[in-house]
Design a protein around this motif. Structure first.
Motif, PDB file in Angstrom:
ATOM      1  N   TRP A 455      33.451  43.696  34.919  1.00 58.34           N
ATOM      2  CA  TRP A 455      34.350  43.749  33.770  1.00 58.34           C
ATOM      3  C   TRP A 455      33.624  43.251  32.530  1.00 58.34           C
ATOM      4  N   SER A 456      33.925  43.854  31.395  1.00 51.65           N
ATOM      5  CA  SER A 456      33.341  43.399  30.135  1.00 51.65           C
ATOM      6  C   SER A 456      34.276  42.388  29.481  1.00 51.65           C
ATOM      7  N   ASP A 457      33.819  41.822  28.366  1.00 51.86           N
ATOM      8  CA  ASP A 457      34.630  40.836  27.637  1.00 51.86           C
ATOM      9  C   ASP A 457      35.843  41.473  26.965  1.00 51.86           C
ATOM     10  N   THR A 458      35.827  42.794  26.826  1.00 52.34           N
ATOM     11  CA  THR A 458      36.937  43.467  26.146  1.00 52.34           C
ATOM     12  C   THR A 458      38.073  43.844  27.099  1.00 52.34           C
ATOM     13  N   ALA A 459      37.899  43.616  28.387  1.00 50.05           N
ATOM     14  CA  ALA A 459      38.929  43.995  29.369  1.00 50.05           C
ATOM     15  C   ALA A 459      40.192  43.176  29.150  1.00 50.05           C
ATOM     16  N   PHE A 460      41.344  43.814  29.366  1.00 47.10           N
ATOM     17  CA  PHE A 460      42.599  43.074  29.281  1.00 47.10           C
ATOM     18  C   PHE A 460      43.422  43.346  30.539  1.00 47.10           C
ATOM     19  N   PHE A 461      44.239  42.339  30.890  1.00 43.82           N
ATOM     20  CA  PHE A 461      44.911  42.341  32.178  1.00 43.82           C
ATOM     21  C   PHE A 461      46.421  42.189  31.988  1.00 43.82           C
ATOM     22  N   GLY A 462      47.152  42.772  32.900  1.00 46.78           N
ATOM     23  CA  GLY A 462      48.607  42.627  32.919  1.00 46.78           C
ATOM     24  C   GLY A 462      49.070  42.267  34.309  1.00 46.78           C
ATOM     25  N   GLY A 463      49.727  41.137  34.471  1.00 42.43           N
ATOM     26  CA  GLY A 463      50.201  40.722  35.768  1.00 42.43           C
ATOM     27  C   GLY A 463      49.139  40.025  36.600  1.00 42.43           C
ATOM     28  N   ASN A 464      49.522  39.679  37.814  1.00 39.61           N
ATOM     29  CA  ASN A 464      48.666  38.939  38.734  1.00 39.61           C
ATOM     30  C   ASN A 464      48.352  39.817  39.945  1.00 39.61           C
ATOM     31  N   PHE A 465      47.054  40.150  40.130  1.00 40.62           N
ATOM     32  CA  PHE A 465      46.665  41.037  41.223  1.00 40.62           C
ATOM     33  C   PHE A 465      46.955  40.418  42.591  1.00 40.62           C
ATOM     34  N   ASP A 466      46.858  39.119  42.686  1.00 47.77           N
ATOM     35  CA  ASP A 466      47.100  38.456  43.965  1.00 47.77           C
ATOM     36  C   ASP A 466      48.588  38.283  44.265  1.00 47.77           C
ATOM     37  N   ASN A 467      49.406  38.300  43.240  1.00 48.27           N
ATOM     38  CA  ASN A 467      50.846  38.126  43.418  1.00 48.27           C
ATOM     39  C   ASN A 467      51.585  38.952  42.366  1.00 48.27           C
ATOM     40  N   PRO A 468      51.583  40.271  42.515  1.00 46.28           N
ATOM     41  CA  PRO A 468      52.196  41.131  41.484  1.00 46.28           C
ATOM     42  C   PRO A 468      53.693  40.873  41.355  1.00 46.28           C
ATOM     43  N   LYS A 469      54.162  40.929  40.108  1.00 46.52           N
ATOM     44  CA  LYS A 469      55.570  40.679  39.825  1.00 46.52           C
ATOM     45  C   LYS A 469      56.326  41.990  39.618  1.00 46.52           C
ATOM     46  N   ARG A 470      57.631  41.865  39.577  1.00 45.68           N
ATOM     47  CA  ARG A 470      58.507  43.020  39.382  1.00 45.68           C
ATOM     48  C   ARG A 470      58.238  43.668  38.023  1.00 45.68           C
ATOM     49  N   THR A 471      58.090  44.987  38.023  1.00 45.34           N
ATOM     50  CA  THR A 471      57.854  45.722  36.773  1.00 45.34           C
ATOM     51  C   THR A 471      58.982  46.687  36.442  1.00 45.34           C
ATOM     52  N   SER A 472      59.702  47.172  37.461  1.00 40.91           N
ATOM     53  CA  SER A 472      60.811  48.082  37.173  1.00 40.91           C
ATOM     54  C   SER A 472      61.763  48.154  38.357  1.00 40.91           C
ATOM     55  N   GLU A 473      62.993  48.533  38.049  1.00 36.31           N
ATOM     56  CA  GLU A 473      64.007  48.799  39.062  1.00 36.31           C
ATOM     57  C   GLU A 473      64.699  50.109  38.713  1.00 36.31           C
ATOM     58  N   THR A 474      64.986  50.898  39.724  1.00 37.11           N
ATOM     59  CA  THR A 474      65.688  52.169  39.531  1.00 37.11           C
ATOM     60  C   THR A 474      66.835  52.254  40.516  1.00 37.11           C
TER      61      THR A 474
END
Length: 769
Positions: A455-474
């Motif tokens: 990964w470079s210094d410009t990479a950005f992250f969303g959420g936790n790969f080891d413990n992903p959280k809820r992102t949507s419900e349908t």
């Protein structure tokens, strides 16, 4: 038709002494017998010998003749995936397709009795074609073209010009139960294709697709005879496979059925450096009683892809790059995609009396996905481009259910078949992602450059790969009522129905879990269909039906950075409206269907007041012709051609109005032919010709992608080894070695390219014990 007439016909046919005539073995279509005199479920296994005259004419011919009484053999009803009393519709002459299929809440219907265009491919056809995935089989359907999801390796299907994703594939009538990206064929008895919109029949699809068609997959069940089968396969590139399929029935009257099948596949593909590993297992149980039927399924699929060739996005090019050699790969060496799913269903049906039956089903799936991707963007026709790393994880928990009543009643001379149904779908998605968009890696389509995966210094992250959280419900909830009423001894059937559908979705921030969007809207979707059968060989039909999808959310700003007046507002549900007319022919040996259709799909754009509004549409018009069956005793045919005109209308940009929709050819056709060689008993030659016309990769229609025609050739040989039945199969795909872009797009509005398959050999041996 009275039972005495049928008995007389069978006796006379059995006594025929026809000199020089070739007798054919064919199934009696269920529509030849009135259910008033003989229940359909008691006719499943009846067969007759017929000459070139139709069975109907022969039966009429014996009506006035005196014949001795004939006692028919006891007929054993086959088990059914949907737990119905009638069992699966029988296979059509030639064994490639079935005489009917499930038509949503209307249940199983004969092809000639339904006012919709449908095809059900049998397990015999699936295995004979050595189809590994649903897409492998559906590319042989002239009304379907297989594409790929956006940014990943998900299978998607163009049907009547609309995209149906594997997310929206049904499993025995339930949405969301199957693996989300790749679905292996070993899990299924049949692949059913229902063309056109289907909101009244099936409810809204979870991902909002299915305006052009719905795919329903049926699980395997134990047949009346025990099954012990072992299959070994090998594909070019050192891809090996082993599969087992066993079943048996137990208990009084063989009421309990058990079927288990499993497969494992591992190795490289015919594409450079590409490899995959697939494991799967499925257990199917059923109980068939006089008053109630039960069935259950438990499945597992683990699909691992390594260095799979990615899609190609075009950016700033003046024309489309030439398609590369089919065996070449531009994937980064560290890219992969893993998907593992566990799923199960239970289904039951109970006869309250001779006229009313209740049914219900419940299914659940848990899925895990883990990807490290690097798609290619080409900025020059010489192949110059760039890539960047994108990782994501996803977890899905899906529950899907249906509950209903169906029955029969009569008012005067009008017969009614009614159904009342309720459906529920609930999905929770968790996820996390990482983009390294700022670190563009220079490469080339034809001469790729490999990089490490740091990964470079410009990479950005969303959420936790080891413990992903809820992102949507349908959540999807619906209630439907339909009635099919018949006149003139079932020659005229009219189906009317309506469904009330509620669509509710909620989105959450990957990190904070704060709500970022909320949608809660409802709509009514009606439908009417009419079928008229002037003779037993012909039927004419028409329908009006709608599809339903969540309305789009208004963006925050336009392309110039100006604020949108209704930013974040959700539009009302999109309702696509379809009208269709068609004619069907079936003489018991050759069947054909011709349909013309017109579908308007809503779209939205930013108007002159900078307001995001649902205005404009994509208009899809076309014609489909399919032919199937057995033209001669040693030949089987499955062919068709589709003409499609899909135009952008009222887009808000005069330069786009009237242009073709991205990714859609005007003409596509298929011919699949099997021929039993008389000189060598047990040897069958096979061939496939697939043609897809030119398509556009952009809405402005400046990037034209050439069409293609491919040829696949194969053979299978049935013999005995050590007293056991063995079937040997071999196939060479893309015999002519054509380099081509197989698909354009797969997500509405995007024109990314997916390269076609190379010339490759695959062989298999199936042992029946």
């Amino acid at each position: 038709m009275q039972l005495s007439r049928l008995s007389a016909a069978l006796f006379r046919l059995n006594s025929l002494n026809v000199s020089g005539a070739s007798l054919r073995l064919a199934s009696i279509p269920s529509r030849l017998v009135s259910t008033k005199s003989l229940p359909l479920k008691s006719l499943c296994s009846v067969i007759i010998l017929t000459t070139s005259h139709s069975a109907w004419a022969l039966v009429d011919d014996v009506d006035a003749q005196t014949t001795p009484n004939v006692v028919l053999d006891t007929i054993v009803v086959t088990s059914s995936a949907d737990a119905s009393a009638d069992g699966l519709p029988s296979a059509y002459e030639g064994g490639q397709v079935a005489t009917g299929s499930r038509v949503g809440l209307l249940g199983n219907q004969d092809i000639m009795d339904t006012p919709f265009s449908t095809t059900s491919y049998t397990n015999e056809y699936i295995t004979n074609q050595q189809a590994h995935s649903v897409g492998d089989l559906l590319k042989k359907d002239s009304t379907v073209r297989v594409a790929r999801g956006f940014g990943n390796f998900q299978e998607a299907y163009f049907m009547r010009g609309f995209v149906t994703t594997s997310d929206d594939t049904m499993f025995n009538g339930l949405y969301g139960i199957l693996p989300r990206q790749y679905i292996a064929t070993e899990l299924f008895e049949r692949i059913e294709v229902q063309r056109g919109a289907s909101a009244m029949l099936n409810g809204a699809a979870p991902s909002g697709g299915n305006a052009g068609g719905t795919i329903n997959l049926l699980p395997k069940r134990a047949d009346n005879e025990p099954l012990r089968q072992l299959a070994l396969g090998y594909g070019q590139g050192d891809q090996s496979k082993v599969a087992v399929d066993v079943s048996d029935r137990f208990g009084s009257d063989d009421a309990i059925g058990v079927r288990f099948n499993a497969a494992y596949q591992d190795g490289d593909s015919a594409i450079d450096d590409e490899s995959s590993t697939l494991g799967l297992a499925a257990l199917g149980l059923d109980y068939r009683g006089d008053q109630y039927r039960l069935s259950a399924d438990l499945g597992w699929q683990d699909n691992k892809l390594s260095e799979t060739r990615p899609s190609v996005t075009l950016a700033g090019v003046s024309h489309v790059p030439k398609a590369p050699d089919g065996s070449k790969n531009w994937a980064q060496p560290w890219s992969y995609s893993n998907e593992e799913d566990v799923f199960g269903t239970i289904r039951g049906e109970y006869d309250f009396n001779d006229s009313i039956t209740g049914y219900g089903a419940y299914g659940i799936r848990h899925g895990d996905e883990d990807n490290s991707l690097a798609n290619l963007t080409v900025s020059d026709a010489d192949g110059t481009g760039s890539t960047y790393r994108f990782d994501n994880v996803r977890e899905d928990k899906v529950q899907s259910a249906e509950l209903g009543l169906r029955g029969q009643w009569q008012t005067g001379k009008i017969d009614h078949n009614w159904v009342l149904a309720a459906d529920l779908y609930d999905q929770e998605e968790k996820g996390a992602y990482a983009f390294d968009f700022g670190n563009q890696l220079a490469t080339n389509l034809y001469r790729p450059t490999d990089y490490d995966n740091a990964w470079s210094d410009t990479a950005f992250f969303g959420g936790n790969f080891d413990n992903p959280k809820r992102t949507s419900e349908t959540q999807l909830q619906s209630f439907a009522l339909a009635d099919t009423f018949s006149l003139f001894d079932d020659k005229l059937k009219t189906t009317v129905g309506v469904r009330h559908q509620n669509i509710k979705t909620t989105s959450y921030d990957y990190n904070t879990q704060a709500k970022t969007a909320d949608y809660d809207e409802s709509a009514l979707t009606p439908s009417v269909g009419i079928v008229y059968q002037p003779t037993m060989d012909w039927s004419v039909y028409g329908n009006y039906i709608e599809s339903l999808a969540k309305g789009a959310a208004a963006p925050l700003v336009d392309n110039s950075g100006n604020a949108i007046t209704n930013a974040g507002q959700n539009l009302d549900p999109y309702v696509s409206k379809q009208t269709e007319l068609g004619v069907k022919y079936d003489n018991g040996v050759i069947g054909s269907s011709f349909a013309i259709f017109h579908t308007d799909e809503p779209r939205a754009y930013i108007d002159d007041n900078n307001t995001f509004t649902a205005t404009g549409e994509n208009r899809h018009q076309g014609a489909e012709l399919t032919v199937f069956g057995s033209p001669s005793e040693n030949m089987r045919l499955n062919a068709g051609v589709t003409y499609l005109s899909a135009k952008q209308k009222d887009t808000g940009d005069s330069a786009l109005d009237g242009n073709s929709v991205i990714g859609l050819p005007t003409l596509q056709s298929n011919v699949n032919l099997e021929y039993d060689l008389a000189a060598v008993e047990g040897l069958t030659l096979t061939g496939d010709i697939i043609h897809t016309g030119a398509r556009y990769a952009d809405a402005a229609n400046t990037l034209k992608v050439d069409g293609y025609t491919t040829l696949d050739l194969g053979a299978r040989y049935r013999t005995m080894l050590a007293g056991q039945d063995v079937t040997l199969k071999g196939m060479v795909t893309n015999v002519t070695g054509e380099d081509y872009w197989q698909s354009v797009g797969g997500l509405p509005g995007y024109g990314y390219l997916n390269a076609g398959e190379p010339t490759a050999l695959k062989v298999s041996a199936t042992f029946d014990f």
